[in-house]
Design an enzyme around this catalytic site. Structure first.
Site, PDB file in Angstrom:
ATOM      1  N   TYR A   1      25.953  55.000  36.599  1.00  0.00           N
ATOM      2  CA  TYR A   1      25.270  53.749  36.895  1.00  0.00           C
ATOM      3  C   TYR A   1      24.524  53.180  35.699  1.00  0.00           C
ATOM      4  O   TYR A   1      23.850  52.180  35.804  1.00  0.00           O
ATOM      5  CB  TYR A   1      24.305  53.961  38.064  1.00  0.00           C
ATOM      6  CG  TYR A   1      25.034  54.331  39.313  1.00  0.00           C
ATOM      7  CD1 TYR A   1      24.679  55.474  40.013  1.00  0.00           C
ATOM      8  CD2 TYR A   1      26.089  53.576  39.777  1.00  0.00           C
ATOM      9  CE1 TYR A   1      25.359  55.843  41.157  1.00  0.00           C
ATOM     10  CE2 TYR A   1      26.773  53.937  40.920  1.00  0.00           C
ATOM     11  CZ  TYR A   1      26.405  55.066  41.612  1.00  0.00           C
ATOM     12  OH  TYR A   1      27.080  55.426  42.738  1.00  0.00           O
TER      13      TYR A   1
ATOM     14  N   HIS B   1      25.295  48.409  40.575  1.00  0.00           N
ATOM     15  CA  HIS B   1      24.667  49.336  41.514  1.00  0.00           C
ATOM     16  C   HIS B   1      23.167  49.120  41.653  1.00  0.00           C
ATOM     17  O   HIS B   1      22.653  49.032  42.750  1.00  0.00           O
ATOM     18  CB  HIS B   1      24.948  50.786  41.110  1.00  0.00           C
ATOM     19  CG  HIS B   1      24.428  51.764  42.102  1.00  0.00           C
ATOM     20  ND1 HIS B   1      23.310  52.508  41.865  1.00  0.00           N
ATOM     21  CD2 HIS B   1      24.840  52.083  43.340  1.00  0.00           C
ATOM     22  CE1 HIS B   1      23.068  53.266  42.923  1.00  0.00           C
ATOM     23  NE2 HIS B   1      23.984  53.024  43.832  1.00  0.00           N
TER      24      HIS B   1
END
Length: 147
Positions: A40, A70
């Site tokens: 991420y 995300h």
């Protein structure tokens, strides 16, 4: 508009034969959403582009159905907007069918739309009886964003 399934398999921390078996099971039982996020830390144009190229390479595919940011960076939202513009460019190039965000508040979804003119297809958020985000749901429905 791209049709999105509601139910899918997350592969976080899944490895080897067990991961392959789970993916095969999902694909042979009328489900076709597999969350394959590898990391991420992909905010900003160049790092997002590299991360997405890796996501395309691993399953040996030419495109991804849905790409999401995300976690937004509310303190440095310009980085999130750079990433969003990367997703827009990759969608225009046919590398993804749909783009979206995760864990975004009403304010952040609104800023994303205002900056780019592009409405996210999805806002993936925690949503259940204990955390029933009705204002966020209403806003996203008004904008055509699937929760």
């Amino acid at each position: 508009m791209v049709e999105m399934p509601y139910f899918g398999l997350g592969t976080f921390q899944a490895e080897g034969d067990k991961c392959a078996e789970a993916i095969e099971f999902v694909l042979t039982h009328d489900h076709d959403l597999i969350d394959t996020a590898q990391a991420y830390e992909n905010q900003g144009y160049d790092s997002a582009k590299y991360s997405i190229e890796q996501s395309l390479e691993r399953p040996q595919t030419d495109y991804i159905d849905l790409l999401l940011i995300h976690w937004p960076y509310p303190g440095d939202f310009e980085r999130s907007l750079e990433t969003w513009h990367t997703l827009i460019a990759l969608q225009a190039a046919g590398k993804t069918r749909a783009i979206g965000v995760s864990n975004s508040t009403i304010d952040l979804v609104q800023k994303t739309i205002e900056d780019s003119g592009v409405v996210p297809a999805v806002n993936q958020v925690e949503f259940h009886p204990v955390l029933f985000q009705v204002d966020l749901m209403d806003y996203c429905q008004q904008k055509g964003v699937l929760i």
